[in-house]
Enzyme design. Structure first.
Site, PDB file in Angstrom:
ATOM      1  N   ASP A   2       0.810  -1.218   0.000  1.00 39.10           N
ATOM      2  CA  ASP A   2       0.000   0.000   0.000  1.00 39.10           C
ATOM      3  C   ASP A   2       0.845   1.271   0.000  1.00 39.10           C
ATOM      4  O   ASP A   2       1.941   1.285   0.538  1.00 39.10           O
ATOM      5  CB  ASP A   2      -0.912  -0.001   1.237  1.00 39.10           C
ATOM      6  CG  ASP A   2      -2.219   0.700   0.944  1.00 39.10           C
ATOM      7  OD1 ASP A   2      -2.282   1.497  -0.012  1.00 39.10           O
ATOM      8  OD2 ASP A   2      -3.189   0.447   1.671  1.00 39.10           O
ATOM      9  N   ASN A  50     -10.588  -3.580  -5.640  1.00 43.61           N
ATOM     10  CA  ASN A  50      -9.873  -2.585  -6.445  1.00 43.61           C
ATOM     11  C   ASN A  50     -10.499  -2.352  -7.826  1.00 43.61           C
ATOM     12  O   ASN A  50     -10.204  -1.359  -8.486  1.00 43.61           O
ATOM     13  CB  ASN A  50      -8.397  -2.967  -6.616  1.00 43.61           C
ATOM     14  CG  ASN A  50      -7.572  -2.775  -5.350  1.00 43.61           C
ATOM     15  OD1 ASN A  50      -6.600  -3.489  -5.106  1.00 43.61           O
ATOM     16  ND2 ASN A  50      -7.946  -1.810  -4.518  1.00 43.61           N
TER      17      ASN A  50
HETATM   18  C1  IPE Z   1      -1.566   0.049  -3.330  1.00 48.55           C
HETATM   19  O1  IPE Z   1      -1.340   1.400  -3.432  1.00 48.55           O
HETATM   20  C2  IPE Z   1      -1.606  -0.631  -4.651  1.00 48.55           C
HETATM   21  C3  IPE Z   1      -2.908  -1.235  -5.039  1.00 48.55           C
HETATM   22  C4  IPE Z   1      -3.984  -1.289  -4.316  1.00 48.55           C
HETATM   23  C5  IPE Z   1      -2.955  -1.803  -6.370  1.00 48.55           C
HETATM   24  P1  IPE Z   1      -2.561   2.395  -3.394  1.00 48.55           P
HETATM   25  O2  IPE Z   1      -2.993   2.631  -4.803  1.00 48.55           O
HETATM   26  O3  IPE Z   1      -3.615   1.906  -2.482  1.00 48.55           O
HETATM   27  O4  IPE Z   1      -1.883   3.704  -2.824  1.00 48.55           O
HETATM   28  P2  IPE Z   1      -2.563   4.805  -1.909  1.00 48.55           P
HETATM   29  O5  IPE Z   1      -3.178   4.113  -0.731  1.00 48.55           O
HETATM   30  O6  IPE Z   1      -3.571   5.517  -2.745  1.00 48.55           O
HETATM   31  O7  IPE Z   1      -1.419   5.664  -1.519  1.00 48.55           O
HETATM   32 MG    MG Z   2      -4.202   2.354  -0.566  1.00 45.26          MG
END
Ligand code: IPE
Ligand code: MG
Length: 238
Positions: A2, A50
């Site tokens: 994350d 996601n």
């Molecule tokens: C994690 O980074 C990667 C995935 C979920 C694919 P994020 O995209 O959640 O990064 P932040 O939380 O917005 O910083």
């Molecule tokens: Mg995130």
């Protein structure tokens, strides 16, 4: 893994650049854990939730998944890494699906380290799939045990995780290996995933080595009973 988006934001870059930087961070971490003799690593790359992100971001992440395999498959194979996929493969784009299958097939006899890529994975979906499998097998209610469920999860033949590292300052599980993490040690760090380097690996493992793991028992005391009382009504809670 994350914090990719915030890593990018802090540098005035696009979120997709953060995901790219996040992908870059993976290989050195795997190598370091291999040096420590870690046998199984599971990386959470994309959750079933996601899909709800903006389409261009979802597409960027899926594309990176394929590029990652193209770039590192030879390398992982050479180093004895067995690649596996956790999650629902069928919902992924055809090109990525084919790459994942190829990577899994090509490395299946490697035995130095198992690296699970949780991609389109959800812990609840994993449990639901395990229960469906049990029902499809004609399992009777009495045969539904913790072991029966555990062995039908995506990680069925693997040990439960000892250490769960959560980067990017969040302090939640976010539907990752829900069942499997019942006795994992949790390690939280503010570090955004793209910045998670070798020193960060060392720090997480050093912290883990200081934890006293009791698994609900009293350390140093042998058990008098025969194990957990499940609903017997006469046991003290663990
Ligand atoms: C994690 O980074 C990667 C995935 C979920 C694919 P994020 O995209 O959640 O990064 P932040 O939380 O917005 O910083
Ligand atoms: Mg995130």
């Amino acid at each position: 893994m994350d914090g990719n988006g915030r890593w990018a934001q802090a540098r005035n870059l696009k979120r997709a650049d953060g995901h790219r930087a996040g992908a870059e961070a993976i290989r050195p971490v795997i190598e370091r854990l291999g040096e420590y003799g870690v046998g199984v690593l599971t990386l959470f790359g994309f959750s079933t939730e996601n899909w709800g992100r903006p389409r261009h971001e979802v597409e960027a992440i899926l594309r990176l998944g394929g590029e990652f395999i193209d770039r590192y498959l030879d390398d992982f194979d050479r180093h004895g890494v067995q690649l596996r996929h956790l999650g629902e493969l069928d919902a992924l784009p055809r090109g990525l699906r084919a790459r994942v299958r190829r990577a899994v097939e090509r490395t299946r006899r490697n035995d130095r380290m198992i690296v699970n890529f949780a991609f389109n994975y959800g812990g609840r979906a994993d449990i639901v799939a395990a229960v469906r499998r049990l029902i499809a097998e004609g399992t009777t209610p009495e045969e539904i045990t913790e072991e029966a469920i555990a062995s039908r999860l995506a990680t069925g033949d693997l040990p439960e995780p000892d250490l769960l590292i959560r980067t990017g300052g969040e302090r939640r599980l976010s539907n990752f290996l829900l069942w499997q993490s019942a006795y994992a040690e949790y390690y939280f760090t503010e570090t955004f995933w793209p910045d998670f380097n070798l020193a960060c690996v060392d720090e997480a493992l050093a912290e883990f080595s200081k934890r006293q793991r009791r698994f609900g028992l009293v350390p140093g005391e042998a058990a008098d009973g025969e194990g957990p009382h499940r609903g017997a009504g006469d046991g003290e809670p663990a």
